[in-house]
Scaffold this motif. Sequence first.
Motif, PDB file in Angstrom:
ATOM      1  N   ARG A  90      55.223   7.432  39.689  1.00 29.88           N
ATOM      2  CA  ARG A  90      56.491   6.689  39.526  1.00 29.88           C
ATOM      3  C   ARG A  90      56.601   6.121  38.122  1.00 29.88           C
ATOM      4  N   ARG A  92      55.170   7.291  35.402  1.00 33.30           N
ATOM      5  CA  ARG A  92      55.409   8.409  34.494  1.00 33.30           C
ATOM      6  C   ARG A  92      56.872   8.822  34.504  1.00 33.30           C
ATOM      7  N   ARG A  93      57.480   8.891  35.695  1.00 33.41           N
ATOM      8  CA  ARG A  93      58.897   9.259  35.792  1.00 33.41           C
ATOM      9  C   ARG A  93      59.797   8.235  35.116  1.00 33.41           C
ATOM     10  N   ARG A  94      59.477   6.938  35.276  1.00 38.84           N
ATOM     11  CA  ARG A  94      60.296   5.899  34.630  1.00 38.84           C
ATOM     12  C   ARG A  94      60.208   6.005  33.120  1.00 38.84           C
ATOM     13  N   LEU A  96      59.515   8.715  31.345  1.00 39.55           N
ATOM     14  CA  LEU A  96      60.238   9.899  30.909  1.00 39.55           C
ATOM     15  C   LEU A  96      61.743   9.698  30.989  1.00 39.55           C
ATOM     16  N   ALA A  97      62.226   8.979  32.002  1.00 39.85           N
ATOM     17  CA  ALA A  97      63.658   8.721  32.144  1.00 39.85           C
ATOM     18  C   ALA A  97      64.181   7.859  30.993  1.00 39.85           C
ATOM     19  N   ARG A  98      63.380   6.940  30.507  1.00 41.95           N
ATOM     20  CA  ARG A  98      63.791   6.078  29.400  1.00 41.95           C
ATOM     21  C   ARG A  98      63.908   6.860  28.089  1.00 41.95           C
ATOM     22  N   ARG A  99      63.158   7.921  27.968  1.00 43.86           N
ATOM     23  CA  ARG A  99      63.179   8.720  26.734  1.00 43.86           C
ATOM     24  C   ARG A  99      64.423   9.582  26.628  1.00 43.86           C
ATOM     25  N   ARG A 100      65.117   9.799  27.725  1.00 42.69           N
ATOM     26  CA  ARG A 100      66.302  10.668  27.707  1.00 42.69           C
ATOM     27  C   ARG A 100      67.508   9.987  27.193  1.00 42.69           C
TER      28      ARG A 100
END
Length: 100
Positions: A90, A92-94, A96-100
């Motif tokens: 979870r 890691r997903r957060r 990665l989502a912030r980098r988009r």
Amino acid sequence: MSSTDTSARPGAPTESESTIGSTELAWQQADHDVFVATNQGEFAGFVTVDRSIHIVHDSHSRRIGSYPTLAAARQALVDATHPPSRRRERLRRRILARRR
């Protein structure tokens, strides 16, 4: 001899165990530049040494990566064989989502 010593004489296998979380890998030195890991008696992967680079392969001989030390290479195989926790996934997903 230390478990990270790669200068052992050929024909003198060494064995050590790494326990991280619930994954236990038993290591044996198959040759002066090859270290083989097993998990509960099953082949888990191997590390080859090419000069000062330690190349890690999983149980299907797929390359995981290259590392400067044997300890780092061993840890990479442990990480590859140990599934990430839900909490870590979870996070890691957060990230990665912030980098988009």
